[in-house]
Every structure is written in structure tokens, then in C-alpha cells.
Design a protein around this motif. Sequence first.
Motif, PDB file in Angstrom:
ATOM      1  N   ARG A  44       0.828  -1.207   0.000  1.00  0.00           N
ATOM      2  CA  ARG A  44       0.000   0.000   0.000  1.00  0.00           C
ATOM      3  C   ARG A  44       0.858   1.251   0.000  1.00  0.00           C
ATOM      4  O   ARG A  44       1.974   1.256   0.488  1.00  0.00           O
ATOM      5  N   LYS A  45       0.287   2.314  -0.515  1.00  0.00           N
ATOM      6  CA  LYS A  45       0.947   3.614  -0.466  1.00  0.00           C
ATOM      7  C   LYS A  45       0.977   4.088   0.983  1.00  0.00           C
ATOM      8  O   LYS A  45       0.187   3.649   1.812  1.00  0.00           O
ATOM      9  N   TRP A  46       1.843   5.030   1.278  1.00  0.00           N
ATOM     10  CA  TRP A  46       2.039   5.471   2.649  1.00  0.00           C
ATOM     11  C   TRP A  46       0.766   6.014   3.283  1.00  0.00           C
ATOM     12  O   TRP A  46       0.518   5.838   4.464  1.00  0.00           O
ATOM     13  N   TYR A  47      -0.082   6.689   2.511  1.00  0.00           N
ATOM     14  CA  TYR A  47      -1.284   7.302   3.067  1.00  0.00           C
ATOM     15  C   TYR A  47      -2.428   6.300   3.235  1.00  0.00           C
ATOM     16  O   TYR A  47      -3.494   6.656   3.714  1.00  0.00           O
ATOM     17  N   LEU A  48      -2.207   5.041   2.869  1.00  0.00           N
ATOM     18  CA  LEU A  48      -3.218   3.997   3.058  1.00  0.00           C
ATOM     19  C   LEU A  48      -2.820   2.991   4.133  1.00  0.00           C
ATOM     20  O   LEU A  48      -3.526   2.018   4.362  1.00  0.00           O
ATOM     21  N   LYS A  49      -1.698   3.227   4.803  1.00  0.00           N
ATOM     22  CA  LYS A  49      -1.270   2.340   5.882  1.00  0.00           C
ATOM     23  C   LYS A  49      -2.099   2.642   7.129  1.00  0.00           C
ATOM     24  O   LYS A  49      -2.435   3.799   7.393  1.00  0.00           O
ATOM     25  N   PRO A  50      -2.440   1.598   7.883  1.00  0.00           N
ATOM     26  CA  PRO A  50      -3.345   1.784   9.034  1.00  0.00           C
ATOM     27  C   PRO A  50      -2.900   2.852  10.032  1.00  0.00           C
ATOM     28  O   PRO A  50      -3.716   3.662  10.462  1.00  0.00           O
TER      29      PRO A  50
END
Length: 82
Positions: free
Chosen positions: A4-10
Motif C-alpha cells: 500500500r501507499k504510505w497514506y493507506l497504511k493503518p
Amino acid sequence: MEKRKWYLKPIVIILMIIIAPPIGYLNVFFNRKKFEPSERLGYLAIATVFAALWLTKFLPNSWRIPAIIVVALIGMFIFRKK
């Protein structure tokens, strides 16, 4: 599993929701197709509770405490274990 892209990490999503609820809410909403359904609902529930708490700062002073209590109770109802 797809990276995932950084802005989609939990952790990034949760921090965005806590620090700036409108931005975190929009991030989850616009990227909703990239999450599993249960994951998406969890993020939207957290974002909704934090957005409601964030919006209480625009209420008159006499309404703030009751509004925070109501939001907290609704949040507890949403996140309770079944």
C-alpha cells in the motif's frame, strides 16, 4: 498482499483521523475501494466519532459537555463487542 501507499497504511490513517478528522475522513472516503469492507467500516466508524468530537468545538459552551458525552456513548455503542 499488495504493498500500500504510505497514506493507506493503518497507522497513518488512524493518525490522520485523530489529528485532523476531516482530512482523515476524506482519505478513507476517497480510497474506500482500496480497503476490505470490514476494514473500511472500521475506519469510517472511527472517523465519524472523531469528526463528531471535533465538531463540538463549534457548539455554544453550554452544549459542549453534553454533546461530548452523547458522542462518547454513541462511540461506545458502536465499538462494543457483541
